[in-house]
Scaffold this motif. Structure first.
Motif, PDB file in Angstrom:
ATOM      1  N   LYS A 136     -10.035   4.347   8.305  1.00 65.68           N
ATOM      2  CA  LYS A 136      -9.192   5.369   8.893  1.00 65.68           C
ATOM      3  C   LYS A 136      -9.605   6.739   8.399  1.00 65.68           C
ATOM      4  O   LYS A 136     -10.019   6.898   7.261  1.00 65.68           O
ATOM      5  CB  LYS A 136      -7.723   5.107   8.538  1.00 65.68           C
ATOM      6  N   TRP A 188      -5.267  -2.868  -2.729  1.00 64.90           N
ATOM      7  CA  TRP A 188      -3.822  -3.008  -2.769  1.00 64.90           C
ATOM      8  C   TRP A 188      -3.342  -4.157  -1.873  1.00 64.90           C
ATOM      9  O   TRP A 188      -2.288  -4.074  -1.225  1.00 64.90           O
ATOM     10  CB  TRP A 188      -3.117  -1.711  -2.381  1.00 64.90           C
ATOM     11  N   ASP A 189      -4.142  -5.186  -1.814  1.00 63.64           N
ATOM     12  CA  ASP A 189      -3.758  -6.341  -1.001  1.00 63.64           C
ATOM     13  C   ASP A 189      -2.719  -7.176  -1.731  1.00 63.64           C
ATOM     14  O   ASP A 189      -2.678  -7.211  -2.968  1.00 63.64           O
ATOM     15  CB  ASP A 189      -4.988  -7.228  -0.731  1.00 63.64           C
ATOM     16  N   LYS A 215     -18.402   4.734  -1.995  1.00 63.61           N
ATOM     17  CA  LYS A 215     -19.643   4.195  -1.454  1.00 63.61           C
ATOM     18  C   LYS A 215     -20.851   4.840  -2.125  1.00 63.61           C
ATOM     19  O   LYS A 215     -21.843   4.182  -2.417  1.00 63.61           O
ATOM     20  CB  LYS A 215     -19.679   4.451   0.049  1.00 63.61           C
ATOM     21  N   ILE A 273       2.179   6.241   0.194  1.00 62.62           N
ATOM     22  CA  ILE A 273       1.606   5.624  -1.006  1.00 62.62           C
ATOM     23  C   ILE A 273       0.336   6.394  -1.350  1.00 62.62           C
ATOM     24  O   ILE A 273      -0.513   6.640  -0.477  1.00 62.62           O
ATOM     25  CB  ILE A 273       1.265   4.131  -0.789  1.00 62.62           C
ATOM     26  N   GLY A 303      -6.763   7.955  -3.133  1.00 57.99           N
ATOM     27  CA  GLY A 303      -6.594   7.011  -2.046  1.00 57.99           C
ATOM     28  C   GLY A 303      -5.153   7.056  -1.569  1.00 57.99           C
ATOM     29  O   GLY A 303      -4.269   7.526  -2.296  1.00 57.99           O
ATOM     30  N   GLY A 304      -4.926   6.628  -0.358  1.00 58.49           N
ATOM     31  CA  GLY A 304      -3.553   6.673   0.126  1.00 58.49           C
ATOM     32  C   GLY A 304      -3.323   5.770   1.317  1.00 58.49           C
ATOM     33  O   GLY A 304      -4.249   5.345   2.005  1.00 58.49           O
ATOM     34  N   GLU A 305      -2.071   5.444   1.501  1.00 61.19           N
ATOM     35  CA  GLU A 305      -1.639   4.702   2.677  1.00 61.19           C
ATOM     36  C   GLU A 305      -0.486   5.454   3.302  1.00 61.19           C
ATOM     37  O   GLU A 305       0.223   6.202   2.625  1.00 61.19           O
ATOM     38  CB  GLU A 305      -1.125   3.319   2.293  1.00 61.19           C
ATOM     39  N   TYR A 306      -0.329   5.246   4.590  1.00 67.20           N
ATOM     40  CA  TYR A 306       0.830   5.806   5.263  1.00 67.20           C
ATOM     41  C   TYR A 306       1.526   4.676   5.998  1.00 67.20           C
ATOM     42  O   TYR A 306       1.219   4.373   7.152  1.00 67.20           O
ATOM     43  CB  TYR A 306       0.387   6.909   6.229  1.00 67.20           C
ATOM     44  N   PRO A 307       2.456   4.023   5.317  1.00 64.72           N
ATOM     45  CA  PRO A 307       3.125   2.876   5.956  1.00 64.72           C
ATOM     46  C   PRO A 307       3.941   3.273   7.170  1.00 64.72           C
ATOM     47  O   PRO A 307       4.248   2.433   8.007  1.00 64.72           O
ATOM     48  CB  PRO A 307       4.041   2.346   4.843  1.00 64.72           C
ATOM     49  N   MET A 366      -8.712  -1.192  -5.439  1.00 59.83           N
ATOM     50  CA  MET A 366      -8.073  -0.146  -4.635  1.00 59.83           C
ATOM     51  C   MET A 366      -7.656  -0.639  -3.253  1.00 59.83           C
ATOM     52  O   MET A 366      -7.238   0.145  -2.412  1.00 59.83           O
ATOM     53  CB  MET A 366      -9.016   1.061  -4.493  1.00 59.83           C
ATOM     54  N   SER A 394     -20.177   6.899   7.695  1.00 59.30           N
ATOM     55  CA  SER A 394     -19.553   5.596   7.543  1.00 59.30           C
ATOM     56  C   SER A 394     -18.506   5.346   8.618  1.00 59.30           C
ATOM     57  O   SER A 394     -18.163   4.213   8.888  1.00 59.30           O
ATOM     58  CB  SER A 394     -18.922   5.483   6.154  1.00 59.30           C
ATOM     59  N   ILE A 440     -13.262   6.671   0.392  1.00 60.93           N
ATOM     60  CA  ILE A 440     -14.134   5.520   0.568  1.00 60.93           C
ATOM     61  C   ILE A 440     -15.595   5.942   0.480  1.00 60.93           C
ATOM     62  O   ILE A 440     -16.410   5.271  -0.116  1.00 60.93           O
ATOM     63  CB  ILE A 440     -13.829   4.832   1.912  1.00 60.93           C
ATOM     64  N   ASP A 474      -8.045   9.303   7.435  1.00 59.03           N
ATOM     65  CA  ASP A 474      -7.393   9.973   6.324  1.00 59.03           C
ATOM     66  C   ASP A 474      -7.799   9.404   4.981  1.00 59.03           C
ATOM     67  O   ASP A 474      -7.367   9.874   3.956  1.00 59.03           O
ATOM     68  CB  ASP A 474      -5.867   9.912   6.489  1.00 59.03           C
ATOM     69  N   THR A 475      -8.619   8.385   4.999  1.00 62.92           N
ATOM     70  CA  THR A 475      -9.061   7.844   3.725  1.00 62.92           C
ATOM     71  C   THR A 475     -10.577   7.804   3.622  1.00 62.92           C
ATOM     72  O   THR A 475     -11.120   7.310   2.663  1.00 62.92           O
ATOM     73  CB  THR A 475      -8.525   6.422   3.520  1.00 62.92           C
TER      74      THR A 475
END
Lengths: 658, 87
Positions: free
Chosen positions: A3, A430-431, A14, A390, A380-384, A428, A100, A10, A5-6
């Protein structure tokens, strides 16, 4: 799919992965050198012996064990050093970001950004709205201008700036000295992967030393004091490296430095040649770009603005400076409201149980609309979805702690966040199922944005000694045995050290940090998450991006100095600077593809009334002019020409004589 | 929900190919530069060694190393650009 935004994080990871996959021979080479150095350093029990052939060999010393351990640990460290990677190799990382995204790293040569349209360079006529573009454009030499003037003119009750300045006539003489094109040839022995080899290389700097000299004649019967401003196209990094010297009546001046905003614009990751968001007054230029580019732009408007698009021809600067707003904004001294900030800092990490390749912490929180969350150390981040967010980071291991004093902060402005919790993970990703028990201390403090921003900026540059990295090597051409051979030499090193010293003397480190702070704080409010533009490139809110970007983007910097001009007399101002040859990185089909461009403007952004302008060239029989509109004829000995006031732009393309 | 670092198997394969290609180019580049530069680069970006430590290994000053590493990075970028890697 990665995605957008990340991608930055990544890609940085890499990059570390990639360097981790370099040939084993290269790693062994370092290990060996490190072992020998450690042996020599320890010197308590000699581990260095000579074999039967007289070669020096080394036995593994105590510290060699450490190296070996490091080597085996290296794989585990992959992915942990995104922040340092971003700081050290940000340009490479940017490339990887774009690559990428599609899983395709290679692009056809010639398809790069700003490849330009080729064709003949512009004629001097400023009505001509085309110009040669460059992948690396150093910007033209600008004329001096006057910011303000003071004087008690007789027969006038209206001693305003314009009236006083009208009493001043200026003459200008600019000289391009191409001595840096002098070859430096050396032979040296070097160890290549194929063994010791004697090599030689010849290199020269593709730069001109430009002396821009002004005589300001006061035609009034009153003494006049002016605040003169000399614009220079440069990033802060360039400025620190190549600080122009300014003298007034032969005396070295200590000019004040005022920075304008980023002079370029932004574009989508796959947009080449046109901008999607203008940072300054280039909107008008876009209007002139024609329907074809407009169509491209329409499609690009849909793209996130991830890339910088720096000015690539003088027309960009023309648009930027011609209406005077850029200069006015630069000197307006915009003050941003010093917002309250709530800081959440995480430290004292302890892995309570379990182990992982890349132990990390993910911080979850809720943020209402209008609340902005900036970060330091988070990568790093997530957007639930909804108001939930996160952000996370890899926790530092013992080895990392030895090389960097990392800090991990969430900086909240515009309110506060709630429902804060954190969870440790083995990587990273987060699984589910990769949770680890990691304890940490979270400290909440209230301060001001300015205070925490300054603290973090100072911290950033104390960790990464990058902002004052002198001597970019951008403009060194080499004709060595191996075209990829770099250009270090004892002489070069000595020159570097000298230039470093000179640069440090001209702008102290404290002054540099203050300039960076002002530029970065402005950048945050102009292009970052706190700005109306909120450029996609910065939406993650990572302050490290802002710190780095503010130093590296091009802008116009003004050197100002007070100058006294006696009644009926004159004053002399002289600026000496280096103009780096503008060029392309590879053949884009233009004429004179290997030539370097040097250019100037005669009146752009200046309120001075010029009685004459002349340009001279000192060629040292080192260069030839392959295209120009100055009128030089080196073969005929015409090294000085008068410049026409109606011609706003002069250029020359230079090649080194064989 | 956007997950950081999550890849599927196709991405993994592409990622592996990219990594190998780029690593090979970086290795090729490093082999063309003088030994002391290779050592500095590997020390700094492979081992994340401090400049003090690399200075000890190479016999160069920290300031010199800082300049040199900067140049290597720039040279590396040019090298990669010249081989079709967009930077």
């Amino acid at each position: 799919m990665i995605k957008k935004d990340t991608q930055k994080e990544i890609s940085a990871s890499k990059l570390i992965q990639v360097i981790g996959a370099i040939d084993e021979q290269l790693i062994t080479e370092y290990d060996t050198a490190s072992n020998i150095a450690n042996n020599i350093t320890s010197n308590t029990t000699s581990n260095i012996t000579s074999d039967t052939t007289g070669n020096i060999t080394s036995k593994p010393p105590a510290k060699a064990t450490k190296v070996a351990v490091r080597s085996s640990h290296r794989a585990k460290k992959i992915g942990r050093y995104s922040a340092i990677a971003a700081a050290c190799l940000i340009v490479v990382a940017v490339g990887l970001i774009t690559a990428s995204g599609l899983g395709l790293l290679k692009l056809p040569i010639g398809g790069g950004a700003q490849s330009g349209g080729g064709g003949a360079p512009i004629a001097g006529d400023d009505t001509e709205e085309t110009a040669r573009t460059y992948m690396f454009y150093d910007g033209p030499i600008f004329p001096l201008t006057i910011l303000s003037a003071k004087g008690e003119l007789n027969n006038s009750n209206d001693n305003n700036d314009t009236l006083i300045i009208s009493q001043i006539e200026a003459s200008r003489a600019i000289t391009y000295d191409f001595l840096p094109y002098t070859d430096i040839t050396e032979e040296y022995e070097t160890d290549t992967i194929d063994g010791p080899t004697v090599k030689k290389y010849t290199s020269h700097r593709t730069e001109a030393v430009v002396t821009d000299r002004y005589i300001l004649q006061n035609n009034s019967n009153a003494d006049i004091t002016v605040e003169a401003a000399y614009p220079v196209a440069a990033s802060l990094k360039d400025l620190f490296e190549l600080t122009p010297k300014l003298t007034v009546d032969g005396q070295q001046a200590e000019p004040e430095i005022t920075t304008g905003q980023y002079s370029g614009s932004f574009m989508g990751a796959w947009s080449f040649g046109t901008s999607t968001t203008t940072a300054n007054s280039q909107d008008q230029q876009n209007d002139q770009d024609g329907q074809n580019q407009q169509n491209q732009q329409n499609s690009q408007d849909q793209q996130p603005q991830l890339n910088l698009r720096e000015i690539d021809s003088w027309l960009g600067y023309k648009q930027l400076l011609q209406d005077g707003s850029y200069l006015r904004d630069a000197f307006a001294g915009v003050k941003y409201a010093n917002q309250q900030a709530i800081v959440y800092e995480f430290d004292e990490f302890v892995i309570e149980s379990g182990e992982g390749v890349n132990p990390s912490i993910a911080v979850s929180y809720t943020a209402q609309e209008g609340v902005d969350v900036l970060s330091v150390g988070f990568h790093g981040g997530e957007y639930p979805g909804g108001d939930s967010f996160i952000k996370g980071f890899s926790i530092p291991d013992e080895q990392r702690k030895q090389v960097a004093d990392d800090r991990y902060l969430l900086i909240v402005v515009g309110g506060d966040i709630s429902d804060i919790s954190y969870q440790g993970y083995s990587n990273m990703g987060w699984d589910d199922g990769t949770e680890m028990e990691i304890s940490a201390t979270m400290t909440r403090t209230e301060t001001t944005l300015e205070e925490i921003f300054r603290e973090m900026l100072n911290h950033h540059y104390s960790m990464y000694d990058s902002y004052n990295n002198p001597i970019s090597g951008e403009n060194v051409e080499s004709t060595s045995d191996n075209p990829n051979e770099s250009t270090d030499s004892a002489q070069q090193i000595a020159e570097d050290e000298q230039l470093i010293t000179e640069a440090e003397q001209l702008i102290t480190e404290d002054e540099q940090l203050q300039l960076i702070f002002e530029a970065a704080y402005d950048y945050l409010h102009s292009y970052g998450p706190l700005s109306e533009r909120n450029i996609d490139r910065y939406t993650e809110g990572m302050l490290e991006d802002i710190f780095t970007e503010a130093v590296n983007v091009d802008r116009v910097v003004y050197l100002t100095s007070e100058v006294n001009i006696p009644a009926g007399g004159s004053a002399e101002i002289e600026i000496t600077q280096t103009q780096r040859g503008s060029h392309d990185f590879f053949d884009t089909g233009k004429s004179h593809k290997n030539a370097k461009g040097y250019d100037l403007t005669t009146s752009l952004g200046s309120n001075l009334s010029f009685t004459s302008q002349q340009a001279s060239i000192t060629d040292h029989d080192l260069i030839k002019i392959v295209d120009q509109n100055f009128g030089f004829d080196l073969d005929q000995g015409i090294n000085t020409v008068q410049l026409k006031p109606e011609v706003q732009y002069y250029y020359m393309l230079i090649e080194k004589l064989k | 929900m956007t997950i950081v670092g999550k890849t599927d198997s196709v991405d993994d394969i592409i990622d592996t190919i990219e990594t190998k290609e780029l690593a090979a180019e970086i290795s090729t580049y490093l082999k063309t530069i003088p030994k002391h530069k290779r050592i500095a680069f590997v020390g700094r970006y492979y081992y994340f060694a401090e400049l003090d430590e690399i200075a000890e290994v190479t016999g160069l000053t920290k300031k010199h190393l800082s300049v040199m590493l900067h140049r290597i990075r720039q040279d590396l970028i040019r090298h990669l650009r010249g081989r079709g890697f967009y930077l």
